[in-house]
Design a protein around this motif. Structure first.
Motif: not given
Length: 436
Positions: A253-258, A263-272
């Motif tokens: 959503x737009x209210x989540x800061x960049x 942080x979330x995108x890098x933690x949810x990397x499917x490649x461990x």
């Protein structure tokens, strides 16, 4: 919460024929109060010490031994006790005070978390503000890094397994699905478990996986849930859900800061292999924002700092006087006594008991380490380690009875570098020096 008074010796405890329900007296030591929760094989009760009514109340998980046999839950209970035994005195991990048993029941006496599940608070709020999410996330990462440093990998991180104490401090609980470092094969864990929506995609494969990176993935899911109020991946069809995980098919959503999105995108990397590790996470600007030792310190105790784990990834805690588990022989089924055997169950652990003073034990262990070219390190809080190259051996001393200490040396890093012969030499060297 405080710690109950030390348990009486097993010889002085008489077994009880109580049904184990509310109002029951457990082994002449605790009285059970109201029911706090229930599961398929256990119930959790509020309880108080009989000989010290002013002591802090505790929670007692009452496990039906017959049910654990039927549900094949024995390994899970052993794992939970073994994991929590290693994790005393971190203010964001629920403390297991002692284990007791009768012919039909097992009793896990635990710290009480009167604030309930964090899940309930999140449900009421729908989602947390970024500052609130970060505060809980700080505490979660502090606790998980401590777990990993002590050879415990949770593998079931989710809001339902995060409790709150009376001061609102986060407490990780439920280590029944955890893995221990000695279960690794070639540095990897190979058993699949966890809650699908929070579990890293590599865990369901039939190959080994890095349990630390798997916990990091779960942290990414949890941070998303904290900030957005819903799961990033949520599909009744598990195949579709895991395909979405591999494609990173989730939106913000737009209210989540960049910075939080990164942080979330890098933690949810499917490649461990490229996924953000927890040691890397704590160096990110979003994580460090508004960070202070004060808001992570155990409230009411100067002996339990939790913020310093972020500053030193190699820190280990050492508490010389802790409540040992009152491990009682059981007539059938689950037997926890092996957890304190003098002969270790792992080739990378050395355990023995001693009636020497703690200072003398430390001096002799240090002498043995130096004799075999280990560097002896003292960490903040009194922690002691033996280091040789990449090999790191943690030394812990536990009070198990008046004037009796359990000494444990555990290899937590550098197993490939430290061969069996060198480990055997250290074992024999310590044995010889302790006998002097």
């Amino acid at each position: 919460m405080g710690t109950p008074t030390p348990p009486p010796s097993a010889a002085k405890i008489r077994r009880t024929s109580s049904s184990g329900g509310s109002g029951s007296i457990i082994l002449e030591k605790y009285q059970l109060g109201r029911l706090l929760g229930r599961g398929s094989f256990a119930k959790v009760y509020l309880a108080r010490l009989l000989d010290n009514p002013s002591a802090p109340e505790v929670a007692i998980k009452v496990i039906d031994k017959a049910a654990t046999v039927d549900a094949a839950m024995e390994p899970r209970i052993v794992r939970e006790v073994s994991a929590m035994r290693r994790l005393h005195h971190h203010s964001n991990i629920l403390t297991l005070h002692e284990v007791m048993a009768t012919k039909t029941k097992i009793y896990l006496v635990m710290e009480l978390a009167p604030g309930g599940e964090l899940f309930a608070k999140l449900a009421r709020s729908r989602r947390f503000s970024e500052s609130t999410a970060r505060r809980y996330f700080h505490q979660l990462i502090s606790a998980l890094r401590f777990c990993h440093q002590n050879g415990v990998f949770h593998r079931d991180i989710k809001p339902q397994n995060l409790l709150l104490d009376q001061n609102g401090l986060l407490k990780i609980t439920d280590f029944g699905l955890s893995a221990l470092s000695e279960q690794k094969i070639d540095g990897l864990v190979r058993t699949a478990c966890g809650t699908p929506a929070y579990t890293a995609p590599e865990v369901i494969s039939r190959k080994g996986y890095d349990a630390e990176k798997a916990d990091a993935w779960s942290c990414g899911v949890l941070l998303y849930v904290f900030l957005v109020g819903s799961l990033p991946f949520d599909d009744g069809n598990l195949s579709n859900m895991y395909r979405a995980m591999h494609r990173r098919a989730f939106e913000f959503p737009d209210f989540v800061s960049k910075s939080a999105k990164i942080v979330i995108y890098r933690l949810l990397d499917p490649n461990p292999n490229t996924r953000l590790s927890l040691d890397e996470l704590i160096k990110l600007s979003w994580f460090k924002k508004s960070f202070s030792q004060e808001n992570l310190r155990s409230q009411g105790s100067d002996e339990n700092p939790t913020g310093s784990e972020f500053l030193d990834s190699k820190q280990f805690k050492f508490m010389p006087r802790v409540n040992a588990f009152d491990l009682i022989s059981m007539s059938s089924g689950l037997d926890l006594s092996g957890l304190f055997e003098e002969e270790t169950t792992s080739s990378k652990e050395i355990r023995f008991t001693s009636k020497m003073e703690v200072a003398e034990i430390e001096e002799k262990v240090s002498k043995a380490g130096l004799e075999f070219q280990y560097r002896v390190e003292r960490r903040k809080g009194g922690a002691m380690r033996l280091v040789k190259g990449r090999a790191v051996v943690v030394v812990e001393i536990w009070g198990v009875a008046p004037e009796l200490w359990l000494v444990e040396l555990r290899l937590v890093d550098g197993a490939a570098e430290l061969g069996e012969s060198q480990w055997g030499e250290l074992r024999l060297g310590i044995g010889a020096i302790m006998a002097q």
